[in-house]
Design a protein around this motif. Structure first.
Motif, PDB file in Angstrom:
ATOM      1  N   GLU A 110     -66.416  67.589 -19.496  1.00  0.00           N
ATOM      2  CA  GLU A 110     -65.412  68.186 -18.608  1.00  0.00           C
ATOM      3  C   GLU A 110     -65.107  69.630 -19.056  1.00  0.00           C
ATOM      4  OE1 GLU A 110     -61.600  66.304 -18.724  1.00  0.00           O
ATOM      5  OE2 GLU A 110     -61.168  66.851 -16.646  1.00  0.00           O
ATOM      6  N   ALA A 111     -65.010  69.800 -20.373  1.00  0.00           N
ATOM      7  CA  ALA A 111     -64.711  71.135 -20.905  1.00  0.00           C
ATOM      8  C   ALA A 111     -65.834  72.118 -20.536  1.00  0.00           C
ATOM      9  CB  ALA A 111     -64.554  71.061 -22.424  1.00  0.00           C
ATOM     10  N   LEU A 112     -67.085  71.654 -20.633  1.00  0.00           N
ATOM     11  CA  LEU A 112     -68.202  72.538 -20.268  1.00  0.00           C
ATOM     12  C   LEU A 112     -68.145  72.899 -18.783  1.00  0.00           C
ATOM     13  CD1 LEU A 112     -71.362  71.076 -22.100  1.00  0.00           C
ATOM     14  CD2 LEU A 112     -70.108  73.176 -22.640  1.00  0.00           C
ATOM     15  N   SER A 113     -67.840  71.879 -17.954  1.00  0.00           N
ATOM     16  CA  SER A 113     -67.756  72.121 -16.505  1.00  0.00           C
ATOM     17  C   SER A 113     -66.679  73.141 -16.213  1.00  0.00           C
ATOM     18  CB  SER A 113     -67.433  70.823 -15.764  1.00  0.00           C
ATOM     19  OG  SER A 113     -68.525  69.951 -15.864  1.00  0.00           O
ATOM     20  N   LYS A 114     -65.530  72.985 -16.880  1.00  0.00           N
ATOM     21  CA  LYS A 114     -64.420  73.925 -16.641  1.00  0.00           C
ATOM     22  C   LYS A 114     -64.780  75.336 -17.064  1.00  0.00           C
ATOM     23  CE  LYS A 114     -60.380  71.031 -16.358  1.00  0.00           C
ATOM     24  NZ  LYS A 114     -59.714  70.062 -17.186  1.00  0.00           N
ATOM     25  N   ARG A 115     -65.706  75.434 -17.999  1.00  0.00           N
ATOM     26  CA  ARG A 115     -66.139  76.763 -18.443  1.00  0.00           C
ATOM     27  C   ARG A 115     -67.356  77.241 -17.646  1.00  0.00           C
ATOM     28  NH1 ARG A 115     -63.871  78.435 -23.432  1.00  0.00           N
ATOM     29  NH2 ARG A 115     -62.437  76.867 -24.247  1.00  0.00           N
ATOM     30  N   GLY A 116     -67.601  76.601 -16.527  1.00  0.00           N
ATOM     31  CA  GLY A 116     -68.614  77.109 -15.588  1.00  0.00           C
ATOM     32  C   GLY A 116     -70.013  76.565 -15.759  1.00  0.00           C
ATOM     33  N   ILE A 117     -70.188  75.546 -16.634  1.00  0.00           N
ATOM     34  CA  ILE A 117     -71.520  74.944 -16.799  1.00  0.00           C
ATOM     35  C   ILE A 117     -71.505  73.580 -16.074  1.00  0.00           C
ATOM     36  CG2 ILE A 117     -73.254  74.082 -18.453  1.00  0.00           C
ATOM     37  CD1 ILE A 117     -72.730  77.000 -19.054  1.00  0.00           C
ATOM     38  N   PRO A 118     -72.207  73.459 -14.944  1.00  0.00           N
ATOM     39  CA  PRO A 118     -72.216  72.164 -14.259  1.00  0.00           C
ATOM     40  C   PRO A 118     -72.721  71.058 -15.194  1.00  0.00           C
ATOM     41  CG  PRO A 118     -73.282  73.845 -12.908  1.00  0.00           C
ATOM     42  CD  PRO A 118     -73.055  74.447 -14.261  1.00  0.00           C
ATOM     43  N   THR A 119     -71.929  70.039 -15.386  1.00  0.00           N
ATOM     44  CA  THR A 119     -72.267  68.984 -16.355  1.00  0.00           C
ATOM     45  C   THR A 119     -72.053  67.605 -15.736  1.00  0.00           C
ATOM     46  OG1 THR A 119     -71.596  70.470 -18.137  1.00  0.00           O
ATOM     47  CG2 THR A 119     -71.768  68.153 -18.697  1.00  0.00           C
ATOM     48  N   VAL A 120     -73.010  66.715 -15.999  1.00  0.00           N
ATOM     49  CA  VAL A 120     -72.908  65.335 -15.480  1.00  0.00           C
ATOM     50  C   VAL A 120     -72.952  64.364 -16.669  1.00  0.00           C
ATOM     51  CG1 VAL A 120     -74.039  63.556 -14.066  1.00  0.00           C
ATOM     52  CG2 VAL A 120     -73.984  65.918 -13.255  1.00  0.00           C
ATOM     53  N   GLY A 121     -72.064  63.384 -16.661  1.00  0.00           N
ATOM     54  CA  GLY A 121     -71.999  62.391 -17.738  1.00  0.00           C
ATOM     55  C   GLY A 121     -72.640  61.063 -17.354  1.00  0.00           C
ATOM     56  N   ILE A 122     -73.372  60.496 -18.297  1.00  0.00           N
ATOM     57  CA  ILE A 122     -73.948  59.151 -18.135  1.00  0.00           C
ATOM     58  C   ILE A 122     -73.227  58.246 -19.139  1.00  0.00           C
ATOM     59  CG2 ILE A 122     -76.025  57.728 -18.483  1.00  0.00           C
ATOM     60  CD1 ILE A 122     -77.721  60.111 -17.611  1.00  0.00           C
ATOM     61  N   PRO A 123     -72.652  57.116 -18.697  1.00  0.00           N
ATOM     62  CA  PRO A 123     -71.861  56.286 -19.616  1.00  0.00           C
ATOM     63  C   PRO A 123     -72.738  55.558 -20.634  1.00  0.00           C
ATOM     64  CG  PRO A 123     -72.074  55.171 -17.501  1.00  0.00           C
ATOM     65  CD  PRO A 123     -72.733  56.518 -17.348  1.00  0.00           C
ATOM     66  N   GLY A 124     -72.719  56.019 -21.860  1.00  0.00           N
ATOM     67  CA  GLY A 124     -73.534  55.401 -22.916  1.00  0.00           C
ATOM     68  C   GLY A 124     -72.658  54.972 -24.066  1.00  0.00           C
ATOM     69  N   THR A 125     -72.320  53.712 -24.113  1.00  0.00           N
ATOM     70  CA  THR A 125     -71.550  53.131 -25.220  1.00  0.00           C
ATOM     71  C   THR A 125     -71.639  51.616 -25.116  1.00  0.00           C
ATOM     72  OG1 THR A 125     -69.324  52.664 -26.052  1.00  0.00           O
ATOM     73  CG2 THR A 125     -69.429  53.496 -23.827  1.00  0.00           C
ATOM     74  N   ILE A 126     -71.795  50.959 -26.251  1.00  0.00           N
ATOM     75  CA  ILE A 126     -71.912  49.495 -26.191  1.00  0.00           C
ATOM     76  C   ILE A 126     -70.578  48.842 -25.835  1.00  0.00           C
ATOM     77  CG2 ILE A 126     -73.825  49.406 -27.852  1.00  0.00           C
ATOM     78  CD1 ILE A 126     -71.706  48.206 -29.869  1.00  0.00           C
ATOM     79  N   ASP A 127     -69.481  49.608 -25.953  1.00  0.00           N
ATOM     80  CA  ASP A 127     -68.145  49.010 -25.826  1.00  0.00           C
ATOM     81  C   ASP A 127     -67.757  48.550 -24.411  1.00  0.00           C
ATOM     82  OD1 ASP A 127     -67.945  49.524 -28.480  1.00  0.00           O
ATOM     83  OD2 ASP A 127     -66.332  51.002 -28.340  1.00  0.00           O
ATOM     84  N   ASN A 128     -68.396  49.098 -23.401  1.00  0.00           N
ATOM     85  CA  ASN A 128     -68.034  48.825 -21.999  1.00  0.00           C
ATOM     86  C   ASN A 128     -66.550  49.108 -21.739  1.00  0.00           C
ATOM     87  OD1 ASN A 128     -69.333  48.103 -19.554  1.00  0.00           O
ATOM     88  ND2 ASN A 128     -68.193  46.181 -19.498  1.00  0.00           N
ATOM     89  N   ASP A 129     -66.078  50.198 -22.288  1.00  0.00           N
ATOM     90  CA  ASP A 129     -64.642  50.492 -22.212  1.00  0.00           C
ATOM     91  C   ASP A 129     -64.293  51.608 -21.229  1.00  0.00           C
ATOM     92  OD1 ASP A 129     -65.838  52.487 -23.678  1.00  0.00           O
ATOM     93  OD2 ASP A 129     -64.343  52.525 -25.271  1.00  0.00           O
ATOM     94  N   LEU A 130     -65.195  51.917 -20.302  1.00  0.00           N
ATOM     95  CA  LEU A 130     -64.890  52.957 -19.317  1.00  0.00           C
ATOM     96  C   LEU A 130     -64.507  52.285 -18.004  1.00  0.00           C
ATOM     97  CD1 LEU A 130     -67.829  55.365 -20.217  1.00  0.00           C
ATOM     98  CD2 LEU A 130     -65.414  55.643 -20.793  1.00  0.00           C
ATOM     99  N   ALA A 131     -63.321  52.642 -17.503  1.00  0.00           N
ATOM    100  CA  ALA A 131     -62.743  51.911 -16.365  1.00  0.00           C
ATOM    101  C   ALA A 131     -63.491  52.117 -15.054  1.00  0.00           C
ATOM    102  CB  ALA A 131     -61.289  52.341 -16.197  1.00  0.00           C
ATOM    103  N   TYR A 132     -64.077  53.294 -14.870  1.00  0.00           N
ATOM    104  CA  TYR A 132     -64.618  53.620 -13.537  1.00  0.00           C
ATOM    105  C   TYR A 132     -65.949  52.923 -13.242  1.00  0.00           C
ATOM    106  CZ  TYR A 132     -68.296  56.572 -15.419  1.00  0.00           C
ATOM    107  OH  TYR A 132     -69.429  57.007 -16.059  1.00  0.00           O
ATOM    108  N   THR A 133     -66.585  52.380 -14.262  1.00  0.00           N
ATOM    109  CA  THR A 133     -67.901  51.755 -14.068  1.00  0.00           C
ATOM    110  C   THR A 133     -67.854  50.299 -14.539  1.00  0.00           C
ATOM    111  OG1 THR A 133     -70.274  51.940 -14.616  1.00  0.00           O
ATOM    112  CG2 THR A 133     -68.746  52.642 -16.336  1.00  0.00           C
ATOM    113  N   ASP A 134     -68.556  49.427 -13.843  1.00  0.00           N
ATOM    114  CA  ASP A 134     -68.539  48.013 -14.251  1.00  0.00           C
ATOM    115  C   ASP A 134     -69.256  47.829 -15.587  1.00  0.00           C
ATOM    116  OD1 ASP A 134     -67.110  47.243 -12.042  1.00  0.00           O
ATOM    117  OD2 ASP A 134     -68.870  46.651 -10.859  1.00  0.00           O
ATOM    118  N   PHE A 135     -70.294  48.630 -15.810  1.00  0.00           N
ATOM    119  CA  PHE A 135     -71.075  48.492 -17.050  1.00  0.00           C
ATOM    120  C   PHE A 135     -71.424  49.851 -17.646  1.00  0.00           C
ATOM    121  CE2 PHE A 135     -71.935  44.655 -14.564  1.00  0.00           C
ATOM    122  CZ  PHE A 135     -71.473  43.712 -15.472  1.00  0.00           C
ATOM    123  N   THR A 136     -71.551  49.869 -18.965  1.00  0.00           N
ATOM    124  CA  THR A 136     -72.013  51.070 -19.658  1.00  0.00           C
ATOM    125  C   THR A 136     -73.366  50.746 -20.313  1.00  0.00           C
ATOM    126  OG1 THR A 136     -70.847  50.402 -21.673  1.00  0.00           O
ATOM    127  CG2 THR A 136     -69.671  51.897 -20.181  1.00  0.00           C
TER     128      THR A 136
END
Ligand code: F6P
Length: 326
Positions: A110-136
């Motif tokens: 997000e910080a990179l995007s705000k500084r003008g670098i288009p950035t896309v995140g892929i959810p990579g964590t074994i924890d499955n703790d990100l609310a917006y996606t069913d799975f990580t």
């Protein structure tokens, strides 16, 4: 969009390599120049860019860990660190970045995007703790690793009439404990989202024992308590034979499951497509079996909902008389 870069950040997760491979190969196929950044944001502010080609990502789809290596960078959290990162990205003419990682890594994206670098995140964590996606990425493989351990431990514990406590990863999120506990038939699953008193645990074990069942598996998420602490307490109260196993970083390694390779591959391609369409400041995910993307900030503001119904169901099918939720 002509030049893109990909990095992995935070705790590694099986399936990250599948995502790197897909982003590199799909990007090149679309006529882009693709760079890999070593050791996440730490490598970015040290200007470590590796030119990638079709061959540099050969023979990695089946490997756990991350070809690009990973790190947690305190320096990138500072203004100076982020300015340095943007300077190096501009210097190389990079038009977009793909970040594979968990919530901390997404804040960086997000910080990179705000500084003008288009950035896309892929959810990579074994924890499955990100609310917006069913799975990580990595969650499925980690659950299978835990299942394998449960199966093996069950063999020896039931042979000896012992109680077994298995500590799994998950500081604030009990998904690994819940899903692996459910699949492995654990008699008790302890997660941070559902408080269970020590007396309730004892009641449950005593009930099993009164029915002539002397071997039980307790799966405990690391965010609840230490396995050894529980082992000592149960041993003291019941005088029973209790053993504790901490699975630790075993859960982060290993060849990714079919599911994690599929997710990694699809998300790698999806992230490149978004950048190609000029869309940054987004994360990709999967919801109700459909691939989605959304603004990073919106995704990060969502609160993860624990699946209480599944938790109750895990108790019912493990033959518990007690419901802890209703
Ligand atoms: O975030 C993934 C995770 O594996 C957590 O489940 C665990 O608590 C933590 O990382 C361990 O971090 P480290 O790799 O720093 O020991």
């Amino acid at each position: 969009m002509k030049k893109i870069a990909v990095l992995t950040s935070g705790g590694d997760a099986p399936g990250m390599n599948a995502a790197i491979r897909a982003a590199v190969r799909y990007g090149i196929n679309e006529g882009m120049e693709v760079f890999g950044i070593e050791r996440g944001y730490a490598g970015l502010i040290e200007n470590v860019f590796l030119p990638m080609n079709m061959r540099t990502v050969s023979d990695i789809v089946q490997r756990g860990g991350t070809l690009l290596r990973t790190a947690r960078s305190a320096e990138f959290l500072t203004d100076e660190g982020q300015e340095l990162a943007v300077k190096f990205l501009h210097k190389r003419g990079i038009d977009g970045v793909i970040v594979i990682g968990g919530d901390g890594s997404f804040r960086g994206a997000e910080a990179l995007s705000k500084r003008g670098i288009p950035t896309v995140g892929i959810p990579g964590t074994i924890d499955n703790d990100l609310a917006y996606t069913d799975f990580t990425l990595g969650f499925d493989t980690a659950c299978n690793t835990v299942l394998d351990a449960i199966n093996k431990l069950r063999d020896t514990m039931s042979s000896h009439d012992r109680i077994c406590i298995i500590e799994v990863m998950g500081r604030g999120c009990g998904d690994i404990a819940l899903h692996a506990g459910l699949g492995g038939g654990a008699e008790i699953v302890l997660v941070p989202e559902v408080p269970m008193t020590y007396l309730e645990i004892l009641d449950r074990l005593n009930e099993d024992r009164s029915k002539g069942k002397f071997s039980s598996i307790i799966v405990v998420a690391e965010g609840v308590c230490k396995a050894e602490e529980l082992q000592r307490k149960i041993k003291d109260s019941l005088g029973a034979a209790v053993r504790a196993t901490v699975l630790g970083h075993l859960q982060r390694g290993g060849s990714p499951s079919a599911r994690d390779r599929y997710l990694g591959t699809c998300w790698g391609v999806q992230a490149v497509k978004l950048l190609k369409e000029g869309k940054g400041n987004r994360v990709v995910g999967i919801k109700d079996n459909r691939f989605i993307d959304m603004e990073i900030d919106k995704a990060m503001k969502m609160k993860k909902e624990f699946d209480y119904e599944l938790y109750d169901l895990a108790n019912v099918v493990s033959n518990s008389a007690i419901s802890y939720i209703h």
